[in-house]
Design a protein around this motif. Structure first.
Motif, PDB file in Angstrom:
ATOM      1  N   ARG A 135       7.382 -12.008  -5.667  1.00  0.00           N
ATOM      2  CA  ARG A 135       8.511 -12.929  -5.558  1.00  0.00           C
ATOM      3  C   ARG A 135       9.234 -12.774  -4.228  1.00  0.00           C
ATOM      4  N   LYS A 136       9.207 -11.565  -3.702  1.00  0.00           N
ATOM      5  CA  LYS A 136       9.848 -11.316  -2.404  1.00  0.00           C
ATOM      6  C   LYS A 136       8.880 -11.555  -1.262  1.00  0.00           C
ATOM      7  N   GLN A 137       7.611 -11.594  -1.578  1.00  0.00           N
ATOM      8  CA  GLN A 137       6.554 -11.755  -0.582  1.00  0.00           C
ATOM      9  C   GLN A 137       6.606 -10.644   0.453  1.00  0.00           C
ATOM     10  N   GLY A 138       6.637  -9.424  -0.030  1.00  0.00           N
ATOM     11  CA  GLY A 138       6.627  -8.292   0.893  1.00  0.00           C
ATOM     12  C   GLY A 138       7.185  -7.026   0.285  1.00  0.00           C
ATOM     13  N   ARG A 139       7.843  -6.257   1.129  1.00  0.00           N
ATOM     14  CA  ARG A 139       8.376  -4.956   0.754  1.00  0.00           C
ATOM     15  C   ARG A 139       9.412  -5.074  -0.358  1.00  0.00           C
ATOM     16  N   VAL A 140       9.357  -4.121  -1.273  1.00  0.00           N
ATOM     17  CA  VAL A 140      10.341  -4.054  -2.346  1.00  0.00           C
ATOM     18  C   VAL A 140      10.822  -2.605  -2.441  1.00  0.00           C
ATOM     19  N   THR A 141      12.098  -2.439  -2.682  1.00  0.00           N
ATOM     20  CA  THR A 141      12.673  -1.099  -2.762  1.00  0.00           C
ATOM     21  C   THR A 141      12.792  -0.655  -4.217  1.00  0.00           C
ATOM     22  N   PRO A 142      12.913   0.661  -4.426  1.00  0.00           N
ATOM     23  CA  PRO A 142      13.126   1.133  -5.796  1.00  0.00           C
ATOM     24  C   PRO A 142      14.366   0.513  -6.441  1.00  0.00           C
ATOM     25  N   PHE A 143      15.434   0.360  -5.674  1.00  0.00           N
ATOM     26  CA  PHE A 143      16.638  -0.238  -6.244  1.00  0.00           C
ATOM     27  C   PHE A 143      16.381  -1.670  -6.707  1.00  0.00           C
ATOM     28  N   GLU A 144      15.622  -2.435  -5.938  1.00  0.00           N
ATOM     29  CA  GLU A 144      15.320  -3.816  -6.320  1.00  0.00           C
ATOM     30  C   GLU A 144      14.516  -3.869  -7.617  1.00  0.00           C
ATOM     31  N   VAL A 145      13.606  -2.917  -7.793  1.00  0.00           N
ATOM     32  CA  VAL A 145      12.826  -2.855  -9.035  1.00  0.00           C
ATOM     33  C   VAL A 145      13.745  -2.525 -10.203  1.00  0.00           C
ATOM     34  N   LEU A 146      14.596  -1.505 -10.030  1.00  0.00           N
ATOM     35  CA  LEU A 146      15.522  -1.135 -11.100  1.00  0.00           C
ATOM     36  C   LEU A 146      16.467  -2.286 -11.451  1.00  0.00           C
ATOM     37  N   ALA A 147      16.997  -2.931 -10.437  1.00  0.00           N
ATOM     38  CA  ALA A 147      17.924  -4.044 -10.682  1.00  0.00           C
ATOM     39  C   ALA A 147      17.236  -5.191 -11.406  1.00  0.00           C
ATOM     40  N   ALA A 148      16.025  -5.524 -10.996  1.00  0.00           N
ATOM     41  CA  ALA A 148      15.293  -6.607 -11.656  1.00  0.00           C
ATOM     42  C   ALA A 148      15.006  -6.261 -13.109  1.00  0.00           C
ATOM     43  N   PHE A 204       6.510   6.966  -7.353  1.00  0.00           N
ATOM     44  CA  PHE A 204       6.355   5.990  -6.272  1.00  0.00           C
ATOM     45  C   PHE A 204       7.040   6.487  -5.005  1.00  0.00           C
ATOM     46  N   ASP A 205       6.553   5.979  -3.868  1.00  0.00           N
ATOM     47  CA  ASP A 205       7.220   6.278  -2.604  1.00  0.00           C
ATOM     48  C   ASP A 205       8.374   5.283  -2.399  1.00  0.00           C
ATOM     49  N   SER A 206       9.011   5.357  -1.252  1.00  0.00           N
ATOM     50  CA  SER A 206      10.201   4.529  -1.009  1.00  0.00           C
ATOM     51  C   SER A 206       9.910   3.040  -0.881  1.00  0.00           C
ATOM     52  N   GLU A 207       8.640   2.678  -0.737  1.00  0.00           N
ATOM     53  CA  GLU A 207       8.262   1.261  -0.683  1.00  0.00           C
ATOM     54  C   GLU A 207       7.549   0.819  -1.953  1.00  0.00           C
ATOM     55  N   MET A 208       7.704   1.619  -2.997  1.00  0.00           N
ATOM     56  CA  MET A 208       7.152   1.333  -4.326  1.00  0.00           C
ATOM     57  C   MET A 208       5.625   1.275  -4.352  1.00  0.00           C
ATOM     58  N   ASP A 244       1.912  -3.483 -12.624  1.00  0.00           N
ATOM     59  CA  ASP A 244       1.899  -4.949 -12.614  1.00  0.00           C
ATOM     60  C   ASP A 244       3.311  -5.514 -12.460  1.00  0.00           C
ATOM     61  N   LEU A 245       4.285  -4.846 -13.056  1.00  0.00           N
ATOM     62  CA  LEU A 245       5.664  -5.297 -12.918  1.00  0.00           C
ATOM     63  C   LEU A 245       6.132  -5.180 -11.471  1.00  0.00           C
ATOM     64  N   VAL A 246       5.789  -4.061 -10.842  1.00  0.00           N
ATOM     65  CA  VAL A 246       6.158  -3.874  -9.435  1.00  0.00           C
ATOM     66  C   VAL A 246       5.506  -4.957  -8.575  1.00  0.00           C
ATOM     67  N   GLU A 247       4.241  -5.229  -8.836  1.00  0.00           N
ATOM     68  CA  GLU A 247       3.547  -6.264  -8.056  1.00  0.00           C
ATOM     69  C   GLU A 247       4.149  -7.644  -8.303  1.00  0.00           C
ATOM     70  N   PHE A 248       4.566  -7.904  -9.522  1.00  0.00           N
ATOM     71  CA  PHE A 248       5.214  -9.172  -9.838  1.00  0.00           C
ATOM     72  C   PHE A 248       6.512  -9.320  -9.045  1.00  0.00           C
ATOM     73  N   ILE A 249       7.314  -8.274  -9.041  1.00  0.00           N
ATOM     74  CA  ILE A 249       8.574  -8.298  -8.288  1.00  0.00           C
ATOM     75  C   ILE A 249       8.286  -8.434  -6.798  1.00  0.00           C
ATOM     76  N   ARG A 250       7.302  -7.704  -6.308  1.00  0.00           N
ATOM     77  CA  ARG A 250       6.927  -7.776  -4.893  1.00  0.00           C
ATOM     78  C   ARG A 250       6.464  -9.185  -4.516  1.00  0.00           C
TER      79      ARG A 250
END
Length: 86
Positions: free
Chosen positions: A26-39, A58-62, A18-24
């Motif tokens: 906000r970006k309205q699309g692809r999210v990277t592992p680094f973006e998840v970690l940073a958030a 997870f794969d490279s597109e979370m 759910d956290l990954v989907e929440f972050i995704r």
């Protein structure tokens, strides 16, 4: 979920997926592992070192590549180590 903050979601013990989907969302699309970690680190004060352990599921597109129960067990262990009761 959009009315909540990432920190509120983490503090409530929300599933990692759910956290990954929440972050995704906000970006309205692809999210990277680094973006998840940073958030997680910047907004919810979750250690970058701790949170990266979940990324192996997870794969490279979370997108999950493991069973969601395994992902959640690992996330719950991280939250418990932070002092939460999840």
């Amino acid at each position: 979920m959009s009315s909540s903050s990432l920190r509120e979601l983490v503090d409530s013990g929300a599933p990692f997926i759910d956290l990954v989907e929440f972050i995704r969302s906000r970006k309205q699309g692809r999210v990277t592992p680094f973006e998840v970690l940073a958030a997680l680190q910047n907004e919810a004060m979750v250690s970058f070192v701790d949170a990266r352990d979940v990324l192996e599921y997870f794969d490279s597109e979370m997108h999950p590549i493991a069973d969601t129960d395994a992902i959640q067990r690992r996330w719950a262990a991280i939250l418990a180590a932070r002092g939460g009761s999840f």
